[in-house]
Write a protein that holds these residues in place. Structure first.
Motif, PDB file in Angstrom:
ATOM      1  N   TYR A 291       0.849  -1.184   0.000  1.00  0.00           N
ATOM      2  CA  TYR A 291       0.000   0.000   0.000  1.00  0.00           C
ATOM      3  C   TYR A 291       0.883   1.232   0.000  1.00  0.00           C
ATOM      4  O   TYR A 291       2.067   1.172   0.320  1.00  0.00           O
ATOM      5  N   ALA A 292       0.291   2.359  -0.355  1.00  0.00           N
ATOM      6  CA  ALA A 292       1.025   3.626  -0.352  1.00  0.00           C
ATOM      7  C   ALA A 292       0.057   4.756  -0.057  1.00  0.00           C
ATOM      8  O   ALA A 292      -1.088   4.754  -0.515  1.00  0.00           O
ATOM      9  N   PHE A 293       0.527   5.726   0.729  1.00  0.00           N
ATOM     10  CA  PHE A 293      -0.260   6.925   0.949  1.00  0.00           C
ATOM     11  C   PHE A 293      -0.341   7.724  -0.338  1.00  0.00           C
ATOM     12  O   PHE A 293       0.508   7.597  -1.221  1.00  0.00           O
ATOM     13  N   GLU A 294      -1.373   8.560  -0.429  1.00  0.00           N
ATOM     14  CA  GLU A 294      -1.525   9.430  -1.596  1.00  0.00           C
ATOM     15  C   GLU A 294      -1.605  10.877  -1.149  1.00  0.00           C
ATOM     16  O   GLU A 294      -1.805  11.167   0.040  1.00  0.00           O
ATOM     17  N   ALA A 295      -1.432  11.791  -2.101  1.00  0.00           N
ATOM     18  CA  ALA A 295      -1.538  13.215  -1.785  1.00  0.00           C
ATOM     19  C   ALA A 295      -2.956  13.528  -1.319  1.00  0.00           C
ATOM     20  O   ALA A 295      -3.932  12.910  -1.750  1.00  0.00           O
ATOM     21  N   THR A 296      -3.064  14.503  -0.435  1.00  0.00           N
ATOM     22  CA  THR A 296      -4.366  14.908   0.092  1.00  0.00           C
ATOM     23  C   THR A 296      -5.234  15.511  -1.004  1.00  0.00           C
ATOM     24  O   THR A 296      -4.766  16.285  -1.832  1.00  0.00           O
ATOM     25  N   ARG A 297      -6.504  15.137  -0.990  1.00  0.00           N
ATOM     26  CA  ARG A 297      -7.476  15.719  -1.918  1.00  0.00           C
ATOM     27  C   ARG A 297      -8.391  16.665  -1.157  1.00  0.00           C
ATOM     28  O   ARG A 297      -8.877  16.322  -0.079  1.00  0.00           O
ATOM     29  N   GLU A 298      -8.635  17.824  -1.698  1.00  0.00           N
ATOM     30  CA  GLU A 298      -9.462  18.819  -1.041  1.00  0.00           C
ATOM     31  C   GLU A 298     -10.938  18.464  -1.232  1.00  0.00           C
ATOM     32  O   GLU A 298     -11.394  18.211  -2.340  1.00  0.00           O
ATOM     33  N   THR A 299     -11.694  18.446  -0.138  1.00  0.00           N
ATOM     34  CA  THR A 299     -13.113  18.094  -0.188  1.00  0.00           C
ATOM     35  C   THR A 299     -13.919  19.067   0.669  1.00  0.00           C
ATOM     36  O   THR A 299     -13.372  19.928   1.355  1.00  0.00           O
ATOM     37  N   LEU A 300     -15.235  18.882   0.653  1.00  0.00           N
ATOM     38  CA  LEU A 300     -16.115  19.703   1.480  1.00  0.00           C
ATOM     39  C   LEU A 300     -16.012  19.348   2.957  1.00  0.00           C
ATOM     40  O   LEU A 300     -16.263  20.190   3.818  1.00  0.00           O
ATOM     41  N   SER A 301     -15.659  18.115   3.261  1.00  0.00           N
ATOM     42  CA  SER A 301     -15.471  17.676   4.656  1.00  0.00           C
ATOM     43  C   SER A 301     -13.992  17.812   4.994  1.00  0.00           C
ATOM     44  O   SER A 301     -13.288  16.830   5.197  1.00  0.00           O
ATOM     45  N   ASN A 302     -13.530  19.058   5.077  1.00  0.00           N
ATOM     46  CA  ASN A 302     -12.100  19.346   5.057  1.00  0.00           C
ATOM     47  C   ASN A 302     -11.328  18.813   6.257  1.00  0.00           C
ATOM     48  O   ASN A 302     -10.129  18.532   6.158  1.00  0.00           O
ATOM     49  N   ALA A 303     -11.966  18.687   7.422  1.00  0.00           N
ATOM     50  CA  ALA A 303     -11.241  18.179   8.588  1.00  0.00           C
ATOM     51  C   ALA A 303     -10.831  16.724   8.408  1.00  0.00           C
ATOM     52  O   ALA A 303     -10.006  16.212   9.167  1.00  0.00           O
ATOM     53  N   MET A 304     -11.397  16.063   7.397  1.00  0.00           N
ATOM     54  CA  MET A 304     -11.058  14.675   7.100  1.00  0.00           C
ATOM     55  C   MET A 304     -10.142  14.569   5.883  1.00  0.00           C
ATOM     56  O   MET A 304      -9.895  13.460   5.399  1.00  0.00           O
ATOM     57  N   ASP A 305      -9.624  15.695   5.420  1.00  0.00           N
ATOM     58  CA  ASP A 305      -8.754  15.692   4.238  1.00  0.00           C
ATOM     59  C   ASP A 305      -7.326  15.333   4.649  1.00  0.00           C
ATOM     60  O   ASP A 305      -6.455  16.184   4.843  1.00  0.00           O
ATOM     61  N   VAL A 306      -7.081  14.040   4.779  1.00  0.00           N
ATOM     62  CA  VAL A 306      -5.791  13.527   5.231  1.00  0.00           C
ATOM     63  C   VAL A 306      -5.390  12.382   4.304  1.00  0.00           C
ATOM     64  O   VAL A 306      -6.055  11.345   4.273  1.00  0.00           O
ATOM     65  N   GLY A 307      -4.326  12.591   3.557  1.00  0.00           N
ATOM     66  CA  GLY A 307      -3.865  11.545   2.655  1.00  0.00           C
ATOM     67  C   GLY A 307      -2.996  10.502   3.336  1.00  0.00           C
ATOM     68  O   GLY A 307      -2.933   9.352   2.908  1.00  0.00           O
ATOM     69  N   ALA A 308      -2.297  10.912   4.399  1.00  0.00           N
ATOM     70  CA  ALA A 308      -1.389  10.016   5.114  1.00  0.00           C
ATOM     71  C   ALA A 308      -1.748  10.035   6.604  1.00  0.00           C
ATOM     72  O   ALA A 308      -1.114  10.731   7.396  1.00  0.00           O
ATOM     73  N   PRO A 309      -2.756   9.300   7.010  1.00  0.00           N
ATOM     74  CA  PRO A 309      -3.229   9.363   8.399  1.00  0.00           C
ATOM     75  C   PRO A 309      -2.213   8.816   9.397  1.00  0.00           C
ATOM     76  O   PRO A 309      -1.795   7.662   9.312  1.00  0.00           O
ATOM     77  N   SER A 310      -1.853   9.643  10.381  1.00  0.00           N
ATOM     78  CA  SER A 310      -0.844   9.250  11.372  1.00  0.00           C
ATOM     79  C   SER A 310      -1.266   8.034  12.176  1.00  0.00           C
ATOM     80  O   SER A 310      -0.467   7.140  12.456  1.00  0.00           O
TER      81      SER A 310
END
Length: 436
Positions: A291-310
């Motif tokens: 698997y691989a993380f991806e770049a963050t995508r901007e959405t309407l639910s912005n607090a969940m816009d995390v491409g690489a979740p810690s």
């Protein structure tokens, strides 16, 4: 015996106390702290009369003798209501947005601020709390930590990628708080924070975190799943294990749900509801293939816009091969999010924020998959008034007004732009504080 904590990257399992792990934030090797053991739920947690009372019961085996000092701090931090809303078809929504900043982050941030300040006061030390935020974490930390003895806060948020209302909450001038608008994504903010925590030049500052990577914020987050299920059981008059749907981004919220389950909370399953930043649902389907993380995508639910979740690293360490057995995922796009806001309002008279809408769409999908007799619990993570533009797009009408948010318009602000480089951040951190 109370749990001790070790880094997810430390094969030797060097153990720290809760206080050491909380004040440190991130391990020196870049890993996240996890407990060496998870206590069972204590007797009496089902009978708690208030959220604060239940917090004392449930966290006592985690804190041990420290609970005598921590108990009044917990009651003070968790003094706001956390009600459960029942919707048709045995769907339940736990409203976590009744705290000072109208978001679920108030639960963990207010508890951690008080515990940290208490520990620092007894030691005479001070800390700089470095926070990467995609929206609601920063304002909750700023509100909860401002002016507390021994603590200074530095906020990093992605410029142009939070709502106007969220940004106003982040940049209002507060004592002991500095805010920086990073010209990048949340992942850039999170990367800068992680790099700063392990940079030897910054060690004298005593950097720590207030994101969900910190166990001091994570442990309080397990509480509201227990409180939600207790209220659900009281409403239905029996104790069926619910399916729990969690709006997810950095996976701290989901880690809280997992910890509650590992303590003994019975659940029919856990569902991670994501927006277009869908790394985790894809991972669950890949059966631990590469698997691989991806770049963050901007959405309407912005607090969940995390491409690489810690917290993926922490979840993997806690559950390992059991991850895809216990958890499943749903992915909800922006168009469907808007439609779910509209349908929930039109059909049930209930207005929700875009993050809660993502979760409710996942709930609707799950309802089609599971027996109707299985109750489904989700959490409402923010007040809809924090997202006026999204509400206007969905309902073609004016959003609700919050007196707390309106009061911010007349307050002075303080913010500085920052490029997404460690050297730029180090320059700011090492400069004399401008926070008043």
């Amino acid at each position: 015996m109370t749990p001790h904590y070790f880094s997810t990257r430390d094969a030797s399992r060097r153990l720290l106390s809760f206080q050491e792990a909380m004040l440190t934030g991130l391990a020196s090797d870049g890993g996240l702290f996890i407990p060496d053991r998870i206590p069972d739920l204590p007797a009496g947690w089902r009978q708690a009369g208030t959220f604060g009372e239940m917090a004392e019961i449930v966290l006592k085996p985690w804190f041990g003798s420290a609970m005598k000092a921590y108990a009044p701090l917990l009651r003070e931090a968790l003094s706001f209501p956390v009600p459960l809303k029942r919707l048709p078809d045995d769907r339940f929504v736990l409203e976590l947005f009744h705290g000072p900043t109208l978001a679920f982050k108030d639960v963990g941030a207010r508890v951690m601020a008080r515990l940290m300040s208490h520990e620092l006061a007894s030691s005479g030390h001070s800390l700089t709390i470095l926070v990467a935020t995609s929206g609601d974490t920063g304002s909750a930390v700023a509100d909860g930590f401002a002016g507390r003895e021994g603590l200074e806060v530095v906020l990093l948020y992605p410029k142009g990628m939070v709502s106007e209302v969220q940004e106003r909450q982040l940049v209002v001038a507060r004592p002991g708080v500095r805010s920086y608008a990073v010209t990048g994504t949340f992942d850039d903010c999170q990367r800068l924070a992680k790099e700063a925590f392990v940079d030897p030049e910054l060690e004298p500052l005593g950097l720590s975190s207030a994101n969900s990577i910190n166990v001091g914020r994570l442990l309080p987050q397990l509480l509201y799943y227990l409180w939600g299920v207790v209220q659900l059981w009281r409403q239905v008059g029996s104790e069926p294990p619910p399916l729990v749907v969690v709006p997810s981004g950095n996976l701290g919220n989901m880690t809280g749900a997992v910890l509650a389950h590992l303590m003994g909370l019975p659940v029919a399953g856990l569902v991670a509801a994501h927006n277009a930043n869908d790394f985790f649902p894809r991972f669950l389907l890949a059966e631990r293939k590469a698997y691989a993380f991806e770049a963050t995508r901007e959405t309407l639910s912005n607090a969940m816009d995390v491409g690489a979740p810690s917290n993926f690293e922490r979840l993997d360490a806690l559950l390992g091969e059991r991850l895809p057995e216990l958890l499943s995922g749903e992915v909800v796009d922006d168009a469907t999010t808007l439609e779910r806001i509209r349908r929930t309002f039109d059909e049930e008279g209930y207005l929700v924020c875009p993050h809660t809408a993502v979760a409710l769409e996942a709930v609707a999908r799950q309802r089609r998959k599971v027996a109707v007799s299985t109750p489904i619990l989700t959490v409402a993570t923010a007040h809809p008034a924090k997202f006026p533009d999204v509400i206007r797009r969905s309902l073609a009408g004016e959003p609700p007004v919050s007196d707390r948010l309106e009061a911010l318009k007349d307050r002075p602000t303080r913010v500085k732009a920052l490029p997404p480089s460690l050297e730029a951040l180090k320059g700011e951190l090492l400069a004399p504080s401008a926070a008043g």
